[in-house]
Design a protein around this motif. Structure first.
Motif, PDB file in Angstrom:
ATOM      1  N   ALA A   6       3.167   5.754  -2.958  1.00  0.00           N
ATOM      2  CA  ALA A   6       3.921   6.598  -3.045  1.00  0.00           C
ATOM      3  C   ALA A   6       4.102   6.450  -5.271  1.00  0.00           C
ATOM      4  O   ALA A   6       5.095   7.098  -5.140  1.00  0.00           O
ATOM      5  N   GLY A   7       3.139   5.857  -5.178  1.00  0.00           N
ATOM      6  CA  GLY A   7       3.558   5.951  -6.844  1.00  0.00           C
ATOM      7  C   GLY A   7       4.022   4.635  -8.027  1.00  0.00           C
ATOM      8  O   GLY A   7       4.246   4.754  -9.200  1.00  0.00           O
ATOM      9  N   GLN A  10      -1.763  -8.826  -6.744  1.00  0.00           N
ATOM     10  CA  GLN A  10      -3.130  -8.839  -6.902  1.00  0.00           C
ATOM     11  C   GLN A  10      -3.446  -7.298  -6.933  1.00  0.00           C
ATOM     12  O   GLN A  10      -4.085  -7.335  -6.707  1.00  0.00           O
ATOM     13  N   LYS A  11      -2.451  -6.657  -6.444  1.00  0.00           N
ATOM     14  CA  LYS A  11      -2.693  -4.790  -6.153  1.00  0.00           C
ATOM     15  C   LYS A  11      -1.829  -4.231  -7.603  1.00  0.00           C
ATOM     16  O   LYS A  11      -1.971  -2.885  -7.246  1.00  0.00           O
ATOM     17  N   GLY A  12      -2.072  -4.974  -8.161  1.00  0.00           N
ATOM     18  CA  GLY A  12      -1.267  -4.854  -9.810  1.00  0.00           C
ATOM     19  C   GLY A  12       0.053  -4.081  -9.655  1.00  0.00           C
ATOM     20  O   GLY A  12       0.493  -3.259 -10.315  1.00  0.00           O
ATOM     21  N   VAL A  44       0.963  -1.142  -0.057  1.00  0.00           N
ATOM     22  CA  VAL A  44      -0.103  -0.208  -0.016  1.00  0.00           C
ATOM     23  C   VAL A  44       0.845   1.120  -0.040  1.00  0.00           C
ATOM     24  O   VAL A  44       0.841   2.076  -0.628  1.00  0.00           O
ATOM     25  N   ASP A  45       2.034   1.361   0.614  1.00  0.00           N
ATOM     26  CA  ASP A  45       3.060   2.412   0.380  1.00  0.00           C
ATOM     27  C   ASP A  45       3.169   2.292  -0.657  1.00  0.00           C
ATOM     28  O   ASP A  45       4.007   3.526  -1.059  1.00  0.00           O
TER      29      ASP A  45
END
Ligand code: SER
Length: 584
Positions: free
Chosen positions: A374-375, A404-406, A369-370
């Motif tokens: 941060a892109g 799973q988060k791309g 997620v971090d």
């Protein structure tokens, strides 16, 4: 021929040639802090190769449990194993190259029935320390090995030992078996290690690598040989790997029954690791974060991870350990005796790993997620390695969660961090070896005698149920594990300490005598290691206080010990306590 027959054939061959058969020593080297595990049959014999007389005589043979972890990442191919059994014979200043080489050749060809034409040998090419081993080569020619199957190789190939940084070593001659006689004729043992399998190593131990870098000469010329049981059995049975022999088949079958997909590599890793972990836990080791406990943990967790890849979910290792215990019950009865503890340790470690993984999954998600916030499109390799190191997350699992988060994972960065870490642990291992294989410093000898006094004192204060479970000595301190279920009270600790110091004050002579195992038992000697010396044992006596079977060395008088102080007492497992103590 099966494995039991091979072990027996080997030991009988040497028994009828006047060798005393000694039992396998523990997988955990006694009183030797410089190495974690017994890595060769010679390891427990190092003091005797250095000149201490062996109570069983000058010709010995054994089948020794060994563990090597340096190639753990190669396990899964057809040849690498962590745990293995080494058959070996030794001459302590008795016979030399001629007899030793002829024994090996005779056994392989006339007793195992290997085709002489498929044997290749290598000899030491010589350097500034030891000459080119023309002596060994001449013996091979004389036996009938043609010139084109005799190779001279440098120290990296044909010199064995020391096992640590110091100790006995020397040039060797290695015997290889050609598993593919129709292969290209240009191939040799030096160019193709898969086709030419090393079966037997004869080491001519004449040298003593000393701590100051000097290469000393041993007082006697010794022979140390080692024949790998698993690979020899595979050759004799005409199969391509030890996993296809009965030393592994029941285990491989059990794993395949549990698996939902097939992958020979994963099955072999699990088989090897389950077998090795069972033997390590069988020594009373519990999984943990350093030293032997860490190796146990690593074997177990790698087995679990490979289990996932073929659809096996934990807990399953206790079931496999049970298979191993049954397979080896006759040869290593200690496994059966430890069966309940082994199963409990495996179950506990598997559920601990599940909890760690659940935490790891949360930590991974936070990192992902971090990274998203941060892109970034990929998780840094260093972070993926952190997940691997802290939570045992293999790269593939992190990649799966990332996908799973791309996101992707910087796999190259992961490999770099992994390699850097491996380098650091190798250096750590080298450090550990610095003390050398056989610690003969005055400090360790004194602590060794103190250990005998402590053992006797514990039995006086706590009772005769106290038995040694482990011993580890560094120049700074002793560590002694023993059977006793309750925490020692301050009063008990004081009594033990006072008893030891009273013996030191008496300055009693420490004497040893060689006798039969039965005589030692009749005299009430304690000590668990009688099997190591065959029928004859050395018994160290501190008159009126301690009588213990032991290889030595010890001080000559207890007064040399100074003052004995217990620094710590703790539990190390169910019914096992540990004491650390120092001499000042
Ligand atoms: N020590 C030698 C080896 O391990 C021979 O036993 O190969």
């Amino acid at each position: 021929m099966n494995a039991n027959q091979l072990r027996t054939l080997f030991l009988n061959y040497f028994r009828t040639r006047d060798h005393a058969i000694i039992g396998s020593a523990s997988l955990i080297p006694e009183g030797d802090p410089s190495v974690l595990f017994t890595t060769a049959g010679m390891h427990p014999l190092a003091p005797f190769l250095l000149g201490e007389p062996h109570p069983a005589g000058r010709r010995l043979a054994s089948c020794q449990k060994c563990l090597r972890t340096n190639d753990i990442l190669e396990v899964g191919d057809a040849t690498h194993l962590t745990f293995f059994e080494m058959l070996g014979n030794w001459s302590l200043g008795d016979y030399w190259k001629q007899t030793s080489i002829r024994y090996s050749y005779d056994f392989l060809t006339n007793h195992l029935g290997l085709e002489a034409d498929r044997l290749y040998v290598t000899c030491f090419e010589g350097d500034e320390i030891a000459p080119r081993d023309e002596e060994a080569a001449a013996i091979w020619r004389d036996i009938g090995i043609p010139e084109q199957r005799i190779f001279f190789l440098p120290k990296a190939d044909n010199w064995w030992g020391p096992a640590g940084a110091t100790g006995p070593c020397g040039p060797d001659t290695e015997i290889f078996y050609d598993t593919n006689p129709n292969g290209p004729s240009a191939e040799t043992p030096a160019t193709n290690g898969q086709r030419f399998v090393e079966v037997w190593n004869n080491v001519f131990m004449q040298y003593d690598q000393q701590a100051n870098g000097h290469m000393g000469r041993l007082a006697t010329r010794n022979v140390d040989t080692g024949l790998g049981l698993e690979r020899t059995l595979a050759i004799v049975q005409g199969v391509t790997s030890p996993y296809e022999t009965e030393l592994f088949l029941p285990l491989v079958d059990a794993i395949q029954t549990l698996a939902t997909t097939s992958d020979a590599f994963a099955v072999r890793v699990i088989a090897d690791h389950a077998r090795a972990a069972t033997f390590v836990l069988g020594e009373g080791i519990q999984p943990g974060n350093v030293d032997q406990p860490y190796v146990a943990r690593r074997l177990i967790r790698r087995a679990i991870r490979y289990g996932w890849t073929i659809g096996i979910s934990a807990p399953f290792l206790a079931q496999l350990a049970d298979v191993v215990i049954h397979m080896f019950a006759d040869v290593y009865p200690e496994l059966e005796a430890q069966g309940a503890q082994i199963a409990a340790a495996l179950d506990e470690e598997e559920s601990r790993f599940q909890r760690t993984l659940a935490r790891g999954e949360r930590a991974t998600n936070t990192l992902l997620v971090d990274a998203q916030t941060a892109g970034q499109r990929a998780l840094a390799g260093q972070e993926a390695f952190h997940l691997y190191e802290t939570y045992g997350f293999p790269l593939e699992l992190t990649q799966e969660l990332a996908a799973q988060k791309g996101l992707t994972v910087d796999a190259e960065g992961f490999q770099q961090a992994f390699a850097a870490h491996q380098e650091a642990s190798k250096q750590g291992a080298a450090e550990r070896f610095r003390g050398g294989l056989v610690e003969r410093r005055p400090e360790t000898i004194r602590l060794h005698t103190a250990t005998h006094l402590l053992h006797a004192a514990l039995r006086q204060v706590l009772g005769t149920h106290v038995e040694q479970r482990g011993s580890n000595i560094t120049p700074e301190r002793l560590r002694f594990d023993f059977s006793h279920s309750a925490k020692l009270s301050d009063d008990e600790l004081r009594q033990v300490q006072d008893l030891v110091n009273a013996q030191i004050a008496l300055d009693t002579p420490v004497v040893w005598q060689e006798m039969s195992v039965d005589a030692a038992k009749a005299e009430g000697a304690i000590g668990l290691f009688e099997e190591r010396y065959g029928d004859r044992v050395k018994v160290y006596t501190i008159d009126g206080f301690s009588k213990e079977i032991c290889g030595g060395p010890h001080v000559t008088h207890t007064g040399e010990l100074g003052h004995f102080r217990i620094t710590k007492e703790q539990a190390v497992g169910a019914g096992v306590r540990r004491i650390r103590a120092v001499l000042a």
